[in-house]
Design an enzyme around this catalytic site. Structure first.
Site, PDB file in Angstrom:
ATOM      1  N   ARG A   1      47.709 -20.871  12.613  1.00 47.71           N
ATOM      2  CA  ARG A   1      46.967 -20.263  11.518  1.00 47.71           C
ATOM      3  C   ARG A   1      47.715 -20.352  10.186  1.00 47.71           C
ATOM      4  O   ARG A   1      47.128 -20.594   9.142  1.00 47.71           O
ATOM      5  CB  ARG A   1      46.691 -18.786  11.871  1.00 47.71           C
ATOM      6  CG  ARG A   1      45.783 -18.040  10.921  1.00 47.71           C
ATOM      7  CD  ARG A   1      45.669 -16.598  11.359  1.00 47.71           C
ATOM      8  NE  ARG A   1      45.093 -16.485  12.691  1.00 47.71           N
ATOM      9  CZ  ARG A   1      43.809 -16.223  12.918  1.00 47.71           C
ATOM     10  NH1 ARG A   1      42.978 -16.060  11.910  1.00 47.71           N
ATOM     11  NH2 ARG A   1      43.353 -16.120  14.157  1.00 47.71           N
TER      12      ARG A   1
ATOM     13  N   HIS B   1      47.910 -26.630  14.936  1.00 44.93           N
ATOM     14  CA  HIS B   1      46.790 -25.682  14.988  1.00 44.93           C
ATOM     15  C   HIS B   1      47.120 -24.297  14.442  1.00 44.93           C
ATOM     16  O   HIS B   1      46.220 -23.486  14.243  1.00 44.93           O
ATOM     17  CB  HIS B   1      46.319 -25.513  16.433  1.00 44.93           C
ATOM     18  CG  HIS B   1      47.284 -24.711  17.277  1.00 44.93           C
ATOM     19  ND1 HIS B   1      48.429 -25.260  17.816  1.00 44.93           N
ATOM     20  CD2 HIS B   1      47.285 -23.403  17.649  1.00 44.93           C
ATOM     21  CE1 HIS B   1      49.083 -24.339  18.494  1.00 44.93           C
ATOM     22  NE2 HIS B   1      48.419 -23.197  18.408  1.00 44.93           N
TER      23      HIS B   1
ATOM     24  N   ASP C   1      51.565 -13.360  23.273  1.00 45.30           N
ATOM     25  CA  ASP C   1      51.471 -12.744  21.942  1.00 45.30           C
ATOM     26  C   ASP C   1      50.103 -12.903  21.298  1.00 45.30           C
ATOM     27  O   ASP C   1      49.975 -12.892  20.076  1.00 45.30           O
ATOM     28  CB  ASP C   1      52.529 -13.361  21.024  1.00 45.30           C
ATOM     29  CG  ASP C   1      52.452 -14.881  20.967  1.00 45.30           C
ATOM     30  OD1 ASP C   1      51.419 -15.444  21.381  1.00 45.30           O
ATOM     31  OD2 ASP C   1      53.419 -15.515  20.516  1.00 45.30           O
TER      32      ASP C   1
ATOM     33  N   HIS D   1      42.696 -29.880  17.767  1.00 50.88           N
ATOM     34  CA  HIS D   1      42.474 -28.534  18.279  1.00 50.88           C
ATOM     35  C   HIS D   1      40.969 -28.266  18.291  1.00 50.88           C
ATOM     36  O   HIS D   1      40.224 -28.840  17.488  1.00 50.88           O
ATOM     37  CB  HIS D   1      43.197 -27.525  17.366  1.00 50.88           C
ATOM     38  CG  HIS D   1      43.232 -26.138  17.906  1.00 50.88           C
ATOM     39  ND1 HIS D   1      42.293 -25.190  17.578  1.00 50.88           N
ATOM     40  CD2 HIS D   1      44.090 -25.530  18.773  1.00 50.88           C
ATOM     41  CE1 HIS D   1      42.577 -24.058  18.192  1.00 50.88           C
ATOM     42  NE2 HIS D   1      43.652 -24.235  18.928  1.00 50.88           N
TER      43      HIS D   1
ATOM     44  N   GLU E   1      51.318 -13.503  15.608  1.00 47.71           N
ATOM     45  CA  GLU E   1      51.892 -13.399  16.947  1.00 47.71           C
ATOM     46  C   GLU E   1      53.208 -12.630  16.999  1.00 47.71           C
ATOM     47  O   GLU E   1      53.480 -11.926  17.978  1.00 47.71           O
ATOM     48  CB  GLU E   1      52.063 -14.800  17.539  1.00 47.71           C
ATOM     49  CG  GLU E   1      50.766 -15.476  17.949  1.00 47.71           C
ATOM     50  CD  GLU E   1      50.014 -16.093  16.787  1.00 47.71           C
ATOM     51  OE1 GLU E   1      48.895 -16.589  17.003  1.00 47.71           O
ATOM     52  OE2 GLU E   1      50.546 -16.073  15.649  1.00 47.71           O
TER      53      GLU E   1
ATOM     54  N   GLU F   1      56.638 -12.913  29.621  1.00 47.96           N
ATOM     55  CA  GLU F   1      57.155 -13.641  28.461  1.00 47.96           C
ATOM     56  C   GLU F   1      57.472 -12.664  27.323  1.00 47.96           C
ATOM     57  O   GLU F   1      57.136 -12.880  26.167  1.00 47.96           O
ATOM     58  CB  GLU F   1      56.167 -14.719  27.997  1.00 47.96           C
ATOM     59  CG  GLU F   1      56.810 -15.820  27.169  1.00 47.96           C
ATOM     60  CD  GLU F   1      55.802 -16.850  26.679  1.00 47.96           C
ATOM     61  OE1 GLU F   1      55.741 -17.931  27.293  1.00 47.96           O
ATOM     62  OE2 GLU F   1      55.087 -16.590  25.700  1.00 47.96           O
TER      63      GLU F   1
END
Length: 378
Positions: A202, A200, A94, A233, A130, A116
């Site tokens: 967003r 991590h 994604d 990260h 995503e 996936e």
């Protein structure tokens, strides 16, 4: 032997890890594999796996703040590269790179296979962007490789039927191969407890991350025998936030960005993991370490159903309460460690390769009907 070229488009370390078993299986079927790296994670993606005996092209699209613009730039760079026309494009997951590869397939009227496929949180904001990317990729795909029956059901409810194949998660193929190379797990450490934290996503930048850091400090101060590792990260802003807040909190150890092998070793040595990572949600059940998901929604609920994962959000008080309850209750800890394999059995790559080989041999895989290219946001 088939001599049809397959382009595998990827840009991040997780994509590289999850697509490596697919590339190897396609190569074993006699197909010519060409890797097309967008450059989204640059060195991280390239160093993640042995890229094998494949032709590799690097688009090296410069990172951009807007992920939708980046995806369109990847598609444009693919077209501008004047690559020999493949029989199919494969993308995974994604990411902006995956969406860029899907757009390139649509622009060039090429069949698209989505590894996936079908994961859904049913909340566009969690994860963002995503969730939008994955839905858009599935709309463009001619082959949908779903990791679980639940993912396949999502796809069928959205109108995908004959194109859906339940194959497991290719990341489990890579994971099992790497776990087999690790040294034996060490035994109990008395009353010492270890907590591993990663964050991590967003949507967690800013206040949610500050809440997590505050909860970490609370736990360190209240439980001096709890060893806390924070795996940072590569995004420098995330590392700076942790360093500023933990400057005087010595019990918390900040780890530089880890390789995949190093991360698995850290996961295996922990008693509990707190993470918002989708990949770690998939890996934790196989590593044998319980994981609390730092999200409000997850597109991977199978691990929750198996009892190995728990969704707790990312609010300060809830984090502290859940961690303290976990360590105070041997019954809770035992229940979260079991032998279930919720995301696959480690044989996904060969299944995908066999399906693609059959379809290409029969020449029965048309591209999806050409659609207008989506705008720069969904």
């Amino acid at each position: 032997m088939l001599h049809r070229r397959i382009d595998i488009v990827f840009g991040t370390r997780p994509e590289a890890i999850k697509l490596a078993p697919v590339a190897a299986a396609l190569h074993a079927q006699g197909m010519a594999v060409r890797l097309v790296a967008t450059g989204q994670h640059r060195d991280l993606a390239r160093a993640a796996v042995d890229l094998g005996p494949y032709e590799t092209r690097h688009l090296d699209v410069s990172p951009m703040a807007d992920p939708f613009t980046y995806a369109h730039s990847c598609a444009s760079a693919y077209a501008a590269g004047n690559l020999p026309r493949p029989a199919m494009i494969i993308v995974q997951g994604d990411t902006a790179s995956a969406y860029g590869g899907a757009l390139a397939a649509a622009d060039l009227d090429l069949p698209l296979a989505h590894v996936e496929a079908g994961l859904r949180s049913h909340d566009r904001a969690n994860p963002w962007p995503e969730e939008d990317f994955r839905i858009a990729i599935d709309r463009l795909a001619a082959l949908h490789f779903a990791p679980t029956e639940l993912a396949a059901r999502h796809l069928r409810e959205e109108g995908c039927d004959d194109s859906v194949h339940v194959v497991g998660n290719s990341g489990v193929d890579a994971l099992k191969a790497l776990l087999a190379t690790l040294p034996p797990r060490t035994g109990p450490r008395g009353d010492e407890r270890r907590l591993l934290i990663t964050c991590h996503r967003r949507e967690h930048w800013g206040e949610p991350l500050a809440d997590l850091i505050a909860a970490t400090i609370d736990l360190a101060e209240r439980h001096p025998r709890l060893h806390i590792d924070v795996a940072l990260h590569p995004n420098p802003a995330i590392g700076q936030a942790w360093r500023r807040a933990l400057e005087r909190t010595s019990p918390v150890r900040l780890l530089a960005p880890l390789t995949h092998r190093q991360m698995l070793l850290a996961m295996r040595s922990a008693d509990l993991i707190l993470s918002d990572s989708g990949g770690m949600q998939e890996e934790a059940p196989y590593v044998g370490t319980p994981l609390f998901i730092l999200r409000r929604r997850t597109e991977r609920p199978e691990g929750i159903a198996s009892g190995q994962l728990k969704l707790i959000g990312i609010e300060r008080q809830r984090i502290v309460e859940e961690v303290e309850h976990f360590f105070a209750s041997p019954r809770v800890r035992r229940a979260m460690i079991n032998g279930a394999e919720p995301y696959g059995d480690g044989r996904t790559g060969p299944r995908i390769a066999a399906i693609i080989a059959e379809r290409l041999a029969l020449s029965s895989l048309p591209a999806r009907p050409r659609q207008e290219r989506p705008a720069a946001s969904l």
